[in-house]
Design a protein around this motif. Structure first.
Motif, PDB file in Angstrom:
ATOM      1  N   GLU A 102      50.144  41.496  13.450  1.00 27.50           N
ATOM      2  CA  GLU A 102      50.295  42.480  14.526  1.00 27.50           C
ATOM      3  C   GLU A 102      49.254  42.295  15.628  1.00 27.50           C
ATOM      4  O   GLU A 102      49.375  42.890  16.700  1.00 27.50           O
ATOM      5  CB  GLU A 102      50.178  43.895  13.962  1.00 27.50           C
ATOM      6  CG  GLU A 102      51.304  44.307  13.031  1.00 27.50           C
ATOM      7  CD  GLU A 102      51.103  43.787  11.605  1.00 27.50           C
ATOM      8  OE1 GLU A 102      50.067  43.133  11.361  1.00 27.50           O
ATOM      9  OE2 GLU A 102      51.962  44.041  10.751  1.00 27.50           O
ATOM     10  N   ASN A 103      48.216  41.517  15.355  1.00 23.44           N
ATOM     11  CA  ASN A 103      47.102  41.310  16.286  1.00 23.44           C
ATOM     12  C   ASN A 103      46.496  42.643  16.719  1.00 23.44           C
ATOM     13  O   ASN A 103      46.281  42.914  17.907  1.00 23.44           O
ATOM     14  CB  ASN A 103      47.550  40.511  17.519  1.00 23.44           C
ATOM     15  CG  ASN A 103      46.369  40.072  18.379  1.00 23.44           C
ATOM     16  OD1 ASN A 103      45.264  39.851  17.871  1.00 23.44           O
ATOM     17  ND2 ASN A 103      46.587  39.959  19.682  1.00 23.44           N
ATOM     18  N   ASP A 104      46.209  43.480  15.732  1.00 20.00           N
ATOM     19  CA  ASP A 104      45.544  44.744  16.012  1.00 20.00           C
ATOM     20  C   ASP A 104      44.643  45.109  14.840  1.00 20.00           C
ATOM     21  O   ASP A 104      44.540  44.363  13.860  1.00 20.00           O
ATOM     22  CB  ASP A 104      46.565  45.858  16.309  1.00 20.00           C
ATOM     23  CG  ASP A 104      47.400  46.231  15.072  1.00 20.00           C
ATOM     24  OD1 ASP A 104      47.185  45.645  13.981  1.00 20.00           O
ATOM     25  OD2 ASP A 104      48.263  47.116  15.190  1.00 20.00           O
ATOM     26  N   PHE A 105      43.969  46.244  14.954  1.00 22.00           N
ATOM     27  CA  PHE A 105      43.088  46.737  13.898  1.00 22.00           C
ATOM     28  C   PHE A 105      43.680  48.025  13.329  1.00 22.00           C
ATOM     29  O   PHE A 105      44.297  48.814  14.058  1.00 22.00           O
ATOM     30  CB  PHE A 105      41.683  46.992  14.454  1.00 22.00           C
ATOM     31  CG  PHE A 105      40.932  45.745  14.802  1.00 22.00           C
ATOM     32  CD1 PHE A 105      40.042  45.173  13.902  1.00 22.00           C
ATOM     33  CD2 PHE A 105      41.128  45.115  16.030  1.00 22.00           C
ATOM     34  CE1 PHE A 105      39.340  44.016  14.223  1.00 22.00           C
ATOM     35  CE2 PHE A 105      40.433  43.965  16.356  1.00 22.00           C
ATOM     36  CZ  PHE A 105      39.544  43.402  15.448  1.00 22.00           C
ATOM     37  N   TYR A 106      43.453  48.233  12.031  1.00 23.50           N
ATOM     38  CA  TYR A 106      44.111  49.344  11.338  1.00 23.50           C
ATOM     39  C   TYR A 106      43.153  49.998  10.353  1.00 23.50           C
ATOM     40  O   TYR A 106      42.348  49.319   9.698  1.00 23.50           O
ATOM     41  CB  TYR A 106      45.340  48.834  10.577  1.00 23.50           C
ATOM     42  CG  TYR A 106      46.033  49.865   9.723  1.00 23.50           C
ATOM     43  CD1 TYR A 106      46.875  50.809  10.287  1.00 23.50           C
ATOM     44  CD2 TYR A 106      45.852  49.882   8.336  1.00 23.50           C
ATOM     45  CE1 TYR A 106      47.529  51.758   9.505  1.00 23.50           C
ATOM     46  CE2 TYR A 106      46.497  50.824   7.551  1.00 23.50           C
ATOM     47  CZ  TYR A 106      47.336  51.756   8.138  1.00 23.50           C
ATOM     48  OH  TYR A 106      47.965  52.688   7.353  1.00 23.50           O
ATOM     49  N   LEU A 107      43.240  51.334  10.269  1.00 19.08           N
ATOM     50  CA  LEU A 107      42.483  52.081   9.268  1.00 19.08           C
ATOM     51  C   LEU A 107      43.299  53.305   8.866  1.00 19.08           C
ATOM     52  O   LEU A 107      43.889  53.980   9.714  1.00 19.08           O
ATOM     53  CB  LEU A 107      41.129  52.533   9.830  1.00 19.08           C
ATOM     54  CG  LEU A 107      40.235  53.314   8.864  1.00 19.08           C
ATOM     55  CD1 LEU A 107      39.781  52.435   7.705  1.00 19.08           C
ATOM     56  CD2 LEU A 107      39.026  53.898   9.587  1.00 19.08           C
ATOM     57  N   SER A 108      43.349  53.587   7.568  1.00 19.28           N
ATOM     58  CA  SER A 108      44.017  54.786   7.076  1.00 19.28           C
ATOM     59  C   SER A 108      43.112  55.503   6.092  1.00 19.28           C
ATOM     60  O   SER A 108      42.302  54.876   5.396  1.00 19.28           O
ATOM     61  CB  SER A 108      45.352  54.421   6.403  1.00 19.28           C
ATOM     62  OG  SER A 108      45.140  53.610   5.263  1.00 19.28           O
ATOM     63  N   PHE A 109      43.254  56.813   6.018  1.00 20.00           N
ATOM     64  CA  PHE A 109      42.449  57.602   5.095  1.00 20.00           C
ATOM     65  C   PHE A 109      43.106  58.965   4.918  1.00 20.00           C
ATOM     66  O   PHE A 109      43.948  59.396   5.712  1.00 20.00           O
ATOM     67  CB  PHE A 109      41.012  57.763   5.606  1.00 20.00           C
ATOM     68  CG  PHE A 109      40.903  58.173   7.049  1.00 20.00           C
ATOM     69  CD1 PHE A 109      40.945  59.502   7.423  1.00 20.00           C
ATOM     70  CD2 PHE A 109      40.774  57.203   8.046  1.00 20.00           C
ATOM     71  CE1 PHE A 109      40.849  59.876   8.748  1.00 20.00           C
ATOM     72  CE2 PHE A 109      40.674  57.561   9.383  1.00 20.00           C
ATOM     73  CZ  PHE A 109      40.706  58.907   9.735  1.00 20.00           C
ATOM     74  N   THR A 110      42.719  59.626   3.846  1.00 21.44           N
ATOM     75  CA  THR A 110      43.225  60.967   3.553  1.00 21.44           C
ATOM     76  C   THR A 110      42.394  62.009   4.297  1.00 21.44           C
ATOM     77  O   THR A 110      41.183  62.074   4.133  1.00 21.44           O
ATOM     78  CB  THR A 110      43.175  61.244   2.044  1.00 21.44           C
ATOM     79  OG1 THR A 110      43.980  60.281   1.364  1.00 21.44           O
ATOM     80  CG2 THR A 110      43.689  62.637   1.723  1.00 21.44           C
ATOM     81  N   ALA A 111      43.051  62.790   5.133  1.00 21.24           N
ATOM     82  CA  ALA A 111      42.371  63.841   5.898  1.00 21.24           C
ATOM     83  C   ALA A 111      43.425  64.749   6.508  1.00 21.24           C
ATOM     84  O   ALA A 111      44.574  64.342   6.723  1.00 21.24           O
ATOM     85  CB  ALA A 111      41.491  63.246   6.998  1.00 21.24           C
TER      86      ALA A 111
END
Length: 216
Positions: A102-111
């Motif tokens: 995807e040529n991007d940056f990703y972050l996921s978390f529970t909130a």
């Protein structure tokens, strides 16, 4: 006469008992993914996107709703990719992961989802910090996830009837807010055999734009 009255009363009691057992299904109880908000920023060749959702954990498209939790996803695209990128969204975030495809940056978390119309985001690119205001795409005219689901139920009653067994719905439902120069909803109905009936719903009028069937 007395016997007739007693017999009639008995029939009425039985009818009330049966009506109590045949409660209508609340299909929104079977939503296993609900994306309720999207925040966007685009400028200076920088794009920031935040998804706020409630979805089952662990996530599995198996037609069975699991335990739900709040979930936030952040996507960042930059004109030049740094060695390290950290994100801070109202005190939430951390180091982001680069996705080559995807040529991007990703972050996921529970909130829990953000409750404001905008989110203050800081990006730390190799030690250099920049600040952005990321705006919600929602408007006052936007229908809710539950209303989008009701539009699909009205549109395709036979599907929901076929997956209903007594007071149980044998499937799970995904409702995701989308944005592309306007708000839309993706509504997916997944049965136990992993067949998905997918619908695109206009986010303001509730009109079904298109539908298709998917086999996982």
């Amino acid at each position: 006469m007395k016997k007739i009255l007693l017999f009639t009363a008995g029939l009425l009691i039985a009818a009330f008992a049966l009506s109590g057992c045949s409660k209508s299904i609340k299909y929104s109880d079977y939503i296993s993914e609900k994306r309720t908000d999207i925040y966007l920023y685009a400028g200076d060749d920088t794009q920031i996107k935040i998804y706020c959702s409630l979805r089952e954990q662990p996530y599995a498209a198996d037609g069975i709703k699991g335990d739900m939790s709040d979930f936030i996803e952040i996507f960042v695209s930059l004109p030049k990719n740094p060695e390290t990128l950290e994100v801070d969204a109202e005190g939430l975030g951390g180091e982001m992961n680069y996705r080559a495809v995807e040529n991007d940056f990703y972050l996921s978390f529970t909130a829990q989802p953000f409750k404001t119309e905008s989110v203050a985001v800081k990006l730390d690119c190799d030690g250099k910090t920049s600040e952005y205001t990321v705006q919600s795409v929602k408007s006052g005219a936007l229908i809710t996830c539950e209303q989008a689901l009701n539009c699909v139920i009205d549109h395709d009653k036979s599907l929901f009837t076929s997956l209903t067994d007594g007071n149980l719905f044998e499937g799970e439902i995904y409702v995701r807010l989308l944005y592309d120069n306007g708000c839309y909803y993706y509504v997916g109905v997944c049965d136990r055999d992993k067949n998905i009936n997918a619908y695109l719903v206009d986010g303001e009028r509730g009109k079904i734009i298109t539908s298709k069937k998917i086999r996982l």
